[in-house]
Design a protein around this motif. Structure first.
Motif, short mmCIF file in Angstrom:
data_model
loop_
_atom_site.label_atom_id
_atom_site.label_comp_id
_atom_site.label_asym_id
_atom_site.label_seq_id
_atom_site.Cartn_x
_atom_site.Cartn_y
_atom_site.Cartn_z
N UNK A 1 0.83 -1.20 0.00
CA UNK A 1 0.00 0.00 0.00
C UNK A 1 0.88 1.26 0.00
N UNK A 2 2.10 1.14 0.51
CA UNK A 2 3.04 2.26 0.51
C UNK A 2 3.88 2.29 -0.77
N UNK A 3 4.36 1.13 -1.20
CA UNK A 3 5.27 1.08 -2.35
C UNK A 3 4.54 1.07 -3.68
N UNK A 4 3.24 0.74 -3.65
CA UNK A 4 2.44 0.60 -4.89
C UNK A 4 2.99 -0.53 -5.79
N UNK A 5 3.75 -1.43 -5.18
CA UNK A 5 4.31 -2.56 -5.93
C UNK A 5 3.19 -3.48 -6.41
N UNK A 6 3.32 -3.99 -7.62
CA UNK A 6 2.34 -4.91 -8.20
C UNK A 6 3.09 -6.08 -8.84
N UNK A 7 3.50 -7.05 -8.00
CA UNK A 7 4.37 -8.12 -8.50
C UNK A 7 3.65 -9.22 -9.28
N UNK A 8 2.32 -9.26 -9.24
CA UNK A 8 1.58 -10.32 -9.92
C UNK A 8 1.09 -9.81 -11.27
N UNK A 9 1.71 -10.31 -12.35
CA UNK A 9 1.45 -9.82 -13.70
C UNK A 9 0.57 -10.80 -14.48
N UNK A 10 -0.35 -10.24 -15.24
CA UNK A 10 -1.18 -11.04 -16.13
C UNK A 10 -0.34 -11.45 -17.34
N UNK A 11 -0.32 -12.74 -17.66
CA UNK A 11 0.50 -13.21 -18.78
C UNK A 11 -0.17 -12.98 -20.13
N UNK A 12 -1.38 -12.40 -20.11
CA UNK A 12 -2.08 -12.13 -21.36
C UNK A 12 -1.99 -10.66 -21.74
N UNK A 13 -2.27 -9.77 -20.77
CA UNK A 13 -2.26 -8.32 -21.07
C UNK A 13 -1.19 -7.55 -20.30
N UNK A 14 -0.42 -8.26 -19.43
CA UNK A 14 0.69 -7.67 -18.67
C UNK A 14 0.26 -6.66 -17.61
N UNK A 15 -1.02 -6.60 -17.29
CA UNK A 15 -1.47 -5.73 -16.19
C UNK A 15 -0.96 -6.30 -14.87
N UNK A 16 -0.56 -5.41 -13.93
CA UNK A 16 0.00 -5.85 -12.66
C UNK A 16 -0.97 -5.67 -11.50
N UNK A 17 -0.82 -6.53 -10.47
CA UNK A 17 -1.68 -6.49 -9.29
C UNK A 17 -0.84 -6.73 -8.05
N UNK A 18 -1.28 -6.21 -6.93
CA UNK A 18 -0.54 -6.37 -5.67
C UNK A 18 -0.91 -7.66 -4.95
N UNK A 19 -2.01 -8.30 -5.35
CA UNK A 19 -2.46 -9.54 -4.71
C UNK A 19 -2.64 -10.63 -5.76
N UNK A 20 -2.27 -11.86 -5.39
CA UNK A 20 -2.48 -13.00 -6.28
C UNK A 20 -3.96 -13.21 -6.55
N UNK A 21 -4.78 -13.04 -5.52
CA UNK A 21 -6.22 -13.24 -5.68
C UNK A 21 -6.82 -12.21 -6.64
N UNK A 22 -6.29 -10.98 -6.62
CA UNK A 22 -6.77 -9.95 -7.55
C UNK A 22 -6.41 -10.31 -8.99
N UNK A 23 -5.22 -10.87 -9.19
CA UNK A 23 -4.82 -11.32 -10.52
C UNK A 23 -5.73 -12.46 -10.99
N UNK A 24 -6.05 -13.37 -10.10
CA UNK A 24 -6.93 -14.49 -10.47
C UNK A 24 -8.29 -13.99 -10.92
N UNK A 25 -8.82 -12.97 -10.22
CA UNK A 25 -10.12 -12.41 -10.61
C UNK A 25 -10.02 -11.71 -11.97
N UNK A 26 -8.90 -10.99 -12.17
CA UNK A 26 -8.70 -10.27 -13.43
C UNK A 26 -8.67 -11.24 -14.61
N UNK A 27 -8.03 -12.37 -14.45
CA UNK A 27 -7.88 -13.33 -15.55
C UNK A 27 -9.23 -13.83 -16.06
N UNK A 28 -10.26 -13.73 -15.20
CA UNK A 28 -11.59 -14.18 -15.63
C UNK A 28 -12.15 -13.30 -16.75
#
Length: 315
Positions: free
Chosen positions: A163-190
């Protein structure tokens, strides 16, 4: 041949039999002169002493990293070779160490050897039990060096720091969008897969997030019907629906962030869960913008907009 009279194991050298017998007797004649530890073998004592001296005589010929024992070097080399000599006899997974294989097998057996002294809960991993115990003790040993907020587990602190660093280490392998949570990436992939795992029990309409299901029930007037329906017919085990949608987020976090995809979930302390939910909602707003561009149905547009507003009000 020299045979052990307890387990009948045979040794060609008597010295090896003498050393073996200490397994049965528990004898540890080799004592460390720097601490109180004792060992059954002299070479084990020599390895131990390097903890005090800092000596690391074994070096990797690939990356030049050094190690205290030859065993540690052997394990490290498998990182470079890709060797995984310990295989599960129930599935195709293989592991670097026998310890990781033992932990993995509990997925198949359901074994939970680590039990809480305060309640009836049990865990497959010791560090899961250690984190759980802090719920009872109130201990929060992990502190954020930016805002000094404290957490009961290192994982909670790691998630909070983003929340401080704004780091988003979980990347979508289709559109390369980044997320800070694995669960958020899983929802995005849908968005890409079209998967809608959350279904309404009354009209069978399905959604890609639990919060959209909640909004659907409000808009469609299902809530009162659902409450009476819920009292008579239990919802499917895969749904785990709660009206506010927050419980599903908790379940997703627990399921998706365990060691080696271990399904044994870690209990999250309330303040940490609240922090995670706020962070995921911010990312879901971005995800909803993606969904809006892909969906042209006006009813779906309305669901997404109300979803965002409702979550902001709840927070």
């Amino acid at each position: 041949m020299n045979m052990c009279h307890i387990c009948c194991k045979e040794f060609s050298i008597k010295r090896d039999l003498t050393r073996h017998m200490r397994i049965h007797t528990g004898e540890k004649p080799f004592k460390c002169d720097s601490c109180e530890k004792a060992f059954s073998r002299q070479d084990t004592l020599a390895d131990h002493k390097r903890i005090h001296t800092g000596e690391k005589p074994y070096s990797c010929d690939t990356c030049e990293k050094t190690f205290r024992t030859y065993g540690e070097l052997t394990l490290h080399k498998r990182i470079h070779t890709g060797e995984k000599p310990y295989s599960c006899d129930r599935c195709e997974k293989a592991f670097l160490t026998s310890t990781k294989l033992t932990v993995h097998k509990r997925i198949h057996t359901g074994e939970k050897p680590f039990k809480c002294d305060f309640c009836e809960k049990a865990f497959g991993l010791q560090h899961h039990l250690v984190s759980h115990m802090r719920i009872h003790t109130g201990e929060k040993p992990f502190t954020c060096d930016t805002c000094e907020k404290a957490f009961c587990s290192n994982g909670d602190l790691t998630r909070h720091r983003r929340t401080h660093t704004k780091e988003k280490p979980f990347k979508c392998d289709i559109c390369e969008k980044g997320f800070s949570q694995q669960s958020a990436l899983n929802r995005h992939k849908r968005i890409h897969t079209g998967e809608n795992p959350y279904s309404c029990e009354l009209c069978q309409k399905s959604f890609n997030t639990s919060s959209k299901l909640s909004v659907h029930k409000k808009l469609a007037g299902h809530l009162e019907k659902f409450e009476s329906f819920e009292n008579t017919v239990p919802p499917p085990a895969s749904t785990s629906f709660v009206d506010c949608g927050e419980e599903n987020i908790k379940l997703e976090i627990k399921e998706e962030e365990t060691l080696d995809v271990d399904p044994l979930s870690m209990n999250m302390e309330a303040e940490s869960v609240e922090e995670t939910i706020k962070q995921e909602i911010e990312e879901e707003e971005i995800q909803d913008e993606d969904s809006l561009s892909c969906e042209k149905n006006s009813h779906e547009d309305q669901l997404n907009l109300i979803d965002i507003v409702d979550h902001k009000i709840e927070i």
